[in-house]
Write an enzyme that holds these catalytic residues in place. Sequence first.
Site, short mmCIF file in Angstrom:
data_model
loop_
_atom_site.label_atom_id
_atom_site.label_comp_id
_atom_site.label_asym_id
_atom_site.label_seq_id
_atom_site.Cartn_x
_atom_site.Cartn_y
_atom_site.Cartn_z
N LYS A 1 -11.56 0.78 -2.42
CA LYS A 1 -10.47 1.37 -3.20
C LYS A 1 -10.89 1.41 -4.67
O LYS A 1 -11.72 2.25 -5.02
CB LYS A 1 -9.20 0.62 -2.89
CG LYS A 1 -8.81 1.04 -1.46
CD LYS A 1 -7.73 0.32 -0.79
CE LYS A 1 -7.54 0.97 0.59
NZ LYS A 1 -7.11 0.04 1.61
N HIS B 1 -5.22 -3.33 -3.01
CA HIS B 1 -4.80 -2.41 -4.07
C HIS B 1 -4.64 -3.09 -5.43
O HIS B 1 -4.23 -2.46 -6.39
CB HIS B 1 -3.50 -1.71 -3.68
CG HIS B 1 -3.63 -0.91 -2.43
ND1 HIS B 1 -4.17 0.35 -2.39
CD2 HIS B 1 -3.33 -1.23 -1.14
CE1 HIS B 1 -4.18 0.79 -1.14
NE2 HIS B 1 -3.68 -0.15 -0.36
N SER C 1 0.80 -1.22 0.00
CA SER C 1 0.00 0.00 0.00
C SER C 1 0.83 1.27 0.00
O SER C 1 0.36 2.30 -0.49
CB SER C 1 -0.96 0.00 1.19
OG SER C 1 -0.28 -0.22 2.40
C1 LIG Z 1 -7.04 -0.13 3.02
C2 LIG Z 1 -6.43 -1.44 3.33
C3 LIG Z 1 -7.03 -2.30 4.26
C4 LIG Z 1 -8.21 -1.87 5.09
O1 LIG Z 1 -9.37 -1.83 4.36
P1 LIG Z 1 -10.57 -0.88 4.86
O2 LIG Z 1 -11.74 -1.40 4.13
O3 LIG Z 1 -10.16 0.50 4.49
O4 LIG Z 1 -10.68 -1.08 6.33
C5 LIG Z 1 -6.49 -3.54 4.42
N1 LIG Z 1 -5.39 -3.93 3.76
C6 LIG Z 1 -4.76 -3.11 2.89
C7 LIG Z 1 -3.53 -3.59 2.19
C8 LIG Z 1 -5.26 -1.85 2.66
O5 LIG Z 1 -4.63 -1.02 1.83
#
Ligand SMILES: *Cc1c(COP(=O)(O)O)cnc(C)c1O
Length: 397
Positions: A245, A213, A185
């Site tokens: 995302k 991602h 991330s």
């Molecule tokens: C954003 C993210 C999460 C958390 O997801 P949310 O739905 O925002 O709680 C988990 N793992 C990774 C790699 C992320 O980038």
Amino acid sequence: MAAAPRPDLLERLAAQTAEREHAQLLRRLRTIDHVDGPWLETGHQRLLSFCSNDYLGLAQHPQLIAALTRAARQAGVGSTSAHLICGHRTEHAELEEALAVWTGRERALLFSTGYMANLGVLQALLTRGDVCLQDKLNHACLLDGAKLSGAELKRYPHADVAAAARQLASSPDAAALLATDGVFSMDGDVAPLRELATLCANEHATLMVDDAHGLGVLGPHGAGSISAADLGQHEVPLLMATLGKALGCAGAFVAGPAALIEGLIQFARPYIYTTAMPPALAAAALEAVQLAQTEGWRRQKLAALIERFRRGASELGLPLANSTSAIQPLLLGSADAALAAAQSLEGQGLLVSAIRPPTVPQSQARLRITLSAAHEEAHVDRLLAALKTLHLPPSAA
Ligand SMILES: *Cc1c(COP(=O)(O)O)cnc(C)c1O
């Protein structure tokens, strides 16, 4: 002798916050007043944003908005209960089915957030005496899930499969799970999934990929980093990804064998003891899943913008990272340098986040630039022109 006074918890927290402020690492909340694609308005300032995770530009898509409002008119806003009581609606069931088909898995299970999905999986599968191997750069919630599970957490150096193999070999008798981000991330690079899958197969360890991602962005029809590596449910039994995302909604899911999903329904506490996501949100996410699969032009446009950014940044001698994903960090080293760069960009009308410790390791502060299919070539060019004025060092400190 009088006992030492009991420490006051709020005072202690305030002292920790003051310390962070002193170190210039205080995080500040910013209210966004208006959003229009990649443009944001905040405090009467209009900024071109390079920090959202809306990689396909779906968050404001009219079809998602229509699906959400249509479902809200029919189903109301709240789901009114946990999934296992009476909160599991047709909208959830249809979305789970579509996610399973898209990712090539037997079944999928919705969670309210990705954070909760990772806590739920690790807490349900692992217990004391087990080992959980994780890449050092994994997302915070994977690390928290391992801590919650009581298993022994072993973190291997980033993408170092040989180190992971040594860690596994040192616990030959323990049940083992290896968890990795698919696309990291803060760095944007892709995990060595094929090598990790081979290692896990040889060592009878279970592989879990957090594809927050990668889903929507990588692989055939956007099915994610696992498909892009030509792997499936057999090699990677545990897939977790988010809906907040590239899909432009909120929430998350775990997909895999039917027996896994059945077990999570029984034992994953962050699934059981929480209100189901609003059904209208599930309806919007279903629309997003369909658009992500059918509108391949979004991935093509994003890829072209990434390529344009990397070519331009390389010509300027900027400290590019080894990433070909929508996440394009510029490694600046000190937290001060990252903050100063972000402030200067903001003065030029561009919003780019400075990522500082403890989110990233010491002296690896960076600008985290994210690109989206909602951007245009002219936006990327404007970012490059602004970066040129910063006189950034050619490589990380
Ligand atoms: C954003 C993210 C999460 C958390 O997801 P949310 O739905 O925002 O709680 C988990 N793992 C990774 C790699 C992320 O980038």
